[in-house]
Design an enzyme around this catalytic site. Structure first.
Site, PDB file in Angstrom:
ATOM      1  N   SER A   1       0.815  -1.221   0.000  1.00 38.98           N
ATOM      2  CA  SER A   1       0.000   0.000   0.000  1.00 38.98           C
ATOM      3  C   SER A   1       0.846   1.266   0.000  1.00 38.98           C
ATOM      4  O   SER A   1       1.911   1.323   0.627  1.00 38.98           O
ATOM      5  CB  SER A   1      -0.863  -0.008   1.268  1.00 38.98           C
ATOM      6  OG  SER A   1      -1.395   1.275   1.499  1.00 38.98           O
TER       7      SER A   1
ATOM      8  N   GLU B   1       0.203   3.608   1.754  1.00 35.70           N
ATOM      9  CA  GLU B   1       0.276   4.038   3.163  1.00 35.70           C
ATOM     10  C   GLU B   1       1.672   3.805   3.736  1.00 35.70           C
ATOM     11  O   GLU B   1       2.047   4.416   4.736  1.00 35.70           O
ATOM     12  CB  GLU B   1      -0.733   3.262   4.010  1.00 35.70           C
ATOM     13  CG  GLU B   1      -2.108   3.893   4.107  1.00 35.70           C
ATOM     14  CD  GLU B   1      -2.138   5.164   4.951  1.00 35.70           C
ATOM     15  OE1 GLU B   1      -1.757   5.106   6.132  1.00 35.70           O
ATOM     16  OE2 GLU B   1      -2.543   6.202   4.423  1.00 35.70           O
TER      17      GLU B   1
ATOM     18  N   TYR C   1      -1.445   0.230  10.630  1.00 32.98           N
ATOM     19  CA  TYR C   1      -1.734  -0.417   9.335  1.00 32.98           C
ATOM     20  C   TYR C   1      -0.535  -0.272   8.393  1.00 32.98           C
ATOM     21  O   TYR C   1      -0.070  -1.256   7.798  1.00 32.98           O
ATOM     22  CB  TYR C   1      -2.983   0.212   8.707  1.00 32.98           C
ATOM     23  CG  TYR C   1      -3.206  -0.173   7.258  1.00 32.98           C
ATOM     24  CD1 TYR C   1      -3.813  -1.379   6.915  1.00 32.98           C
ATOM     25  CD2 TYR C   1      -2.813   0.679   6.215  1.00 32.98           C
ATOM     26  CE1 TYR C   1      -4.024  -1.728   5.580  1.00 32.98           C
ATOM     27  CE2 TYR C   1      -3.011   0.329   4.887  1.00 32.98           C
ATOM     28  CZ  TYR C   1      -3.612  -0.867   4.579  1.00 32.98           C
ATOM     29  OH  TYR C   1      -3.813  -1.213   3.257  1.00 32.98           O
TER      30      TYR C   1
END
Ligand code: NAP
Ligand code: GDD
Length: 342
Positions: free
Chosen positions: A135, A137, A159
């Site tokens: 990701s 992220e 996460y």
């Protein structure tokens, strides 16, 4: 004989689009599903009758080994995760177990079932190929813009940290065992099947409710955050292309264009002929403990090596989601019930 794919996260947004794409390509598709009576499995089965289900959980090593032994897949797509960033602060340990350690368990299941021994690097040919859903992220507090495959990681949530673990582990299994194991570093991708908790769908559902007189306001957090939003149907094609490549490599997938949450809100309300300033309320309680201020992909490598391009623009994506939610709510559908998936 048809090639066989095993998808974890089959009941999620990407699992559904990937399964459709692989079925179209002639694959035999298996989905790993958890839980005794998971209602999302029935929703998935209504849309994707040809997907076969095998039970398993990313928390349970034995179940993954059994699933891989039973299915004998040519390709494994690991999409299962706790994927909602705010939840990762509330359940940090569970996020580490599912989103992070789940990758280790899946890689181990493949390694054990394909007989790759520790220390013995195998040839990537003839092996099960593995895709990890990494990701953007992981870039978190970005060190450069746009972000590419070499940009440093600085994750800002449990996460993001769990995804970084899964990312490096996938790279490590490739290097240690010669496995065909790759990560797609995907930027935000959305669709009418997006979970209602994510900001795009929260906004398009809010717009539809306000337009139909079912609500008057929409509460949101940080309107200044910027993301690179694309269409999920385009992004699953990149996952498949990565596993067809001649050599196992990681790729950044995104549009290369950034919009703010404020611009998203403006576009969605205006698609329904509404003025967002009459309805949107900023709620400090929806701000995150550590925000990712901006994400913007540099997808040059994917374009050059995979021939991958996004086909849906930001405005088209927002219009598609608003129209879909207006249709859903007008027909009396309930997005919180798992009956309705366009
Ligand atoms: P999603 O809609 O939230 O789906 C997540 C899936 O994970 C669901 O099918 C869920 O199944 C499954 N899952 C949760 N816990 C599990 C467990 N313990 N064992 C097995 N499966 C479990 O996510 P998505 O948007 O499709 O994203 C797919 C993947 O890409 C995720 O890994 C996400 O982190 C990653 N990703 C997404 C984006 C994006 O913008 N969408 C961008 C980058 C990366 P249940 O029905 O059992 O809950
Ligand atoms: N969810 C949500 N709800 N987000 C809001 C809200 C709100 O009410 N108000 C503002 N935002 C802002 C968030 O603070 C964030 O900056 C941005 O909108 C996007 O939030 P999400 O849609 O929840 O997505 P995300 O960027 O945190 O994570 C998604 O994309 C990642 C890839 O970059 C998820 O799909 C992750 O699983 C994925 O890895």
């Amino acid at each position: 004989m048809a090639r066989r794919a095993l998808i974890t996260g089959i009941t999620g947004q990407d699992g559904s689009y990937l399964a459709e794409h692989l079925l179209d390509q002639g694959y035999e598709v298996w989905g790993l599903a958890r839980g005794q009576a998971n209602p999302r499995v029935s929703r998935m089965r209504k849309l994707l009758a040809d997907v076969q289900v095998v039970r398993g959980d990313l928390l349970d090593q034995g179940s993954l080994i059994s699933a891989v032994e039973r299915v004998q897949p040519d390709e494994v797509y690991n999409l299962g995760a706790i994927s909602f960033v705010p939840m990762s602060w509330e359940q940090a340990e569970l996020t580490a177990e599912v989103t992070g350690m789940g990758v280790l368990r899946m890689l181990e299941a493949i390694r054990v079932c394909s007989g790759v021994s520790r220390g013995g690097a195998a040839s990537p040919s003839g092996q099960m190929r593995f895709y990890q859903a990494s990701s953007s992220e992981m870039f978190g507090q970005v060190t450069e813009t746009p972000q590419n495959e070499r940009t440093a990681f600085h994750p800002r949530s449990p996460y993001g940290v769990a995804k970084a673990y899964g990312h490096f582990l996938t790279q490590n299994y490739r290097e240690s065992y010669g496995m065909f194991a790759v990560s797609g570093i995907l930027f935000n991708h959305e669709s009418p099947r997006r979970g209602a908790e994510f900001v795009t769908r929260k906004v398009t559902l809010g717009v539809a409710r306000i337009k139909l007189g079912l609500a008057t306001e929409l509460r949101l957090g940080n309107l200044e955050a910027r993301r690179d939003w694309g269409f999920a149907g385009d992004y699953v094609k990149a996952m498949h292309l990565m596993l067809q490549a001649a050599s196992p490599e990681d790729y950044v997938i995104g549009t290369g264009r950034m919009k703010s949450v404020r611009e998203l809100v403006e576009a969605a309300f205006s698609a329904a002929g509404l003025d967002w300033e009459q309805h949107v309320v900023v709620d400090q309680a929806l701000h995150r403990p550590a925000e990712v201020d901006l994400l913007c992909a540099d997808p040059k490598k994917a374009r050059a090596q995979l021939g991958w391009e996004p086909s849906v623009s930001f405005d088209e994506l927002v219009a598609m989601m608003v129209e879909s939610d207006l249709r859903l709510l007008s027909a009396g559908g309930d997005p919180d019930q798992d009956s309705s998936w366009p």
